[in-house]
Design a protein around this motif. Structure first.
Motif, short mmCIF file in Angstrom:
data_model
loop_
_atom_site.label_atom_id
_atom_site.label_comp_id
_atom_site.label_asym_id
_atom_site.label_seq_id
_atom_site.Cartn_x
_atom_site.Cartn_y
_atom_site.Cartn_z
N GLU A 1 0.83 -1.21 0.00
CA GLU A 1 0.00 0.00 0.00
C GLU A 1 0.86 1.26 0.00
N TYR A 2 2.06 1.13 0.55
CA TYR A 2 2.93 2.30 0.67
C TYR A 2 3.95 2.38 -0.46
N ALA B 1 8.19 8.54 -6.47
CA ALA B 1 9.34 9.40 -6.15
C ALA B 1 10.55 9.02 -6.99
N GLN B 2 10.81 7.73 -7.13
CA GLN B 2 11.97 7.29 -7.90
C GLN B 2 11.80 7.57 -9.39
N VAL C 1 3.60 11.48 0.97
CA VAL C 1 3.58 12.88 0.56
C VAL C 1 2.14 13.38 0.58
N SER C 2 1.93 14.60 1.03
CA SER C 2 0.57 15.12 1.14
C SER C 2 0.04 15.61 -0.20
N VAL C 3 -1.28 15.60 -0.32
CA VAL C 3 -1.94 16.12 -1.52
C VAL C 3 -1.62 17.60 -1.70
N LEU C 4 -1.59 18.33 -0.60
CA LEU C 4 -1.31 19.76 -0.65
C LEU C 4 0.08 20.04 -1.22
N HIS C 5 1.06 19.25 -0.79
CA HIS C 5 2.42 19.44 -1.28
C HIS C 5 2.50 19.20 -2.78
N ILE C 6 1.87 18.13 -3.24
CA ILE C 6 1.87 17.83 -4.68
C ILE C 6 1.17 18.94 -5.45
N GLN C 7 0.06 19.42 -4.92
CA GLN C 7 -0.70 20.49 -5.58
C GLN C 7 0.13 21.76 -5.70
N GLN C 8 0.90 22.07 -4.67
CA GLN C 8 1.75 23.26 -4.70
C GLN C 8 2.81 23.15 -5.80
N VAL C 9 3.39 21.97 -5.94
CA VAL C 9 4.39 21.77 -7.00
C VAL C 9 3.72 21.88 -8.36
N GLN C 10 2.52 21.31 -8.49
CA GLN C 10 1.79 21.41 -9.75
C GLN C 10 1.51 22.87 -10.13
N GLN D 1 -3.25 8.85 -6.29
CA GLN D 1 -2.93 7.68 -5.47
C GLN D 1 -2.91 8.03 -3.99
N VAL D 2 -2.41 9.22 -3.67
CA VAL D 2 -2.40 9.67 -2.28
C VAL D 2 -3.83 9.87 -1.78
N VAL D 3 -4.68 10.46 -2.62
CA VAL D 3 -6.08 10.66 -2.25
C VAL D 3 -6.75 9.32 -1.95
N LEU D 4 -6.51 8.33 -2.81
CA LEU D 4 -7.08 7.00 -2.62
C LEU D 4 -6.57 6.37 -1.34
N PHE D 5 -5.27 6.53 -1.10
CA PHE D 5 -4.66 5.98 0.11
C PHE D 5 -5.30 6.59 1.36
N GLU D 6 -5.47 7.92 1.35
CA GLU D 6 -6.04 8.60 2.52
C GLU D 6 -7.50 8.20 2.74
N ARG D 7 -8.24 7.99 1.66
CA ARG D 7 -9.63 7.56 1.79
C ARG D 7 -9.72 6.18 2.43
N ARG D 8 -8.85 5.29 1.99
CA ARG D 8 -8.86 3.93 2.55
C ARG D 8 -8.58 3.95 4.04
#
Length: 235
Positions: free
Chosen positions: A53-54, A61-62, A148-157, A224-231
């Motif tokens: 899952e992780y 990242a890689q 990694v948080s959704v917020l962090h990814i969104q900021q990079v986007q 994928q992070v959103v799905l992980f957090e929902r689960r």
């Protein structure tokens, strides 16, 4: 490397918070400590599934790190060098002209502005993200997953999106310059200068394409992070 604990350490870590050790027959599998209730409970298989899952976090990242190191940063560096070189050559020739038009100054200023923007983007975004992605997590951290948080990814986007907009403007400008559009009517270029600008058009297109791909990779990671957090919220 995951440390191997002796049995007293297993009990201490598993029973943390208790004033005594209510659990016995503890076992370690990879980074997990668990209570084995039956001889054939197949717990290693369950723990392997839990670990996967992780894995998406490390995989994404890689993938992004390799792309930044092998493609994005080298291509950006080449564009930076060619921009600076072409700008200097044009500036030297424009100075030798008896009369310099406004379009000459505009071309040099536009190239200089984008060069500065590109340099900042490479240093503050590409190289910084590459460093962050290449940092090996501390094996003693309490949470080895480091999602990694959704917020962090969104900021990079958001940063990538802004850079793409600026790059699109630059690409159109250079194309019109090479094509000799109406606003560039007073700009007379040599064959070598035209070839150099055409090369800049090609490199700019490469940079734009790479950043488009980065945006898509970040979007996939975010989902994928959103799905992980929902689960985990449901659990």
């Amino acid at each position: 490397m995951i440390p191997l604990f002796n049995y007293p350490d297993l009990q201490r870590r598993f029973c943390e918070g208790f004033t005594f050790y209510p659990f016995k027959a503890l076992e370690q599998y990879s980074g997990f400590i668990y209570k084995n209730y039956t001889r054939e409970d197949h717990m290693p298989n369950v723990l392997d599934h839990y670990s996967r899952e992780y894995e998406f976090n490390d995989v994404q990242a890689q993938k992004l790190l390799r792309k930044l190191q092998q493609k994005d940063i080298p291509v950006t560096g080449e564009l930076l060098f060619k921009l600076q070189l072409s700008s200097r050559q044009l500036e030297e020739r424009f100075r030798s002209l008896k009369r310099s038009s406004a379009i000459h100054r505009q071309l040099l200023e536009t190239m200089d502005t984008y060069h500065r923007l590109l340099a900042v983007y490479q240093h503050n975004v590409q190289e910084r993200i590459a460093v962050q992605l290449s940092v090996v997590p501390d094996e003693n951290e309490d949470d080895p997953c480091n999602i990694v948080s959704v917020l962090h990814i969104q900021q990079v986007q958001d940063v990538v999106r802004e850079f793409l907009q600026s790059t699109e403007v630059m690409a159109i400008y250079l194309k019109e310059c090479v094509a000799g559009k109406r606003r560039f009517a007073k700009l007379i270029l040599t064959v070598e200068e035209t070839d150099n600008l055409q090369e800049l058009v090609s490199l700019t297109a490469q940079v734009r394409s790479l950043q488009d791909r980065n945006f898509c990779m970040l979007e996939e990671w975010k989902q994928q992070v959103v799905l992980f957090e929902r689960r985990h919220t449901m659990n």
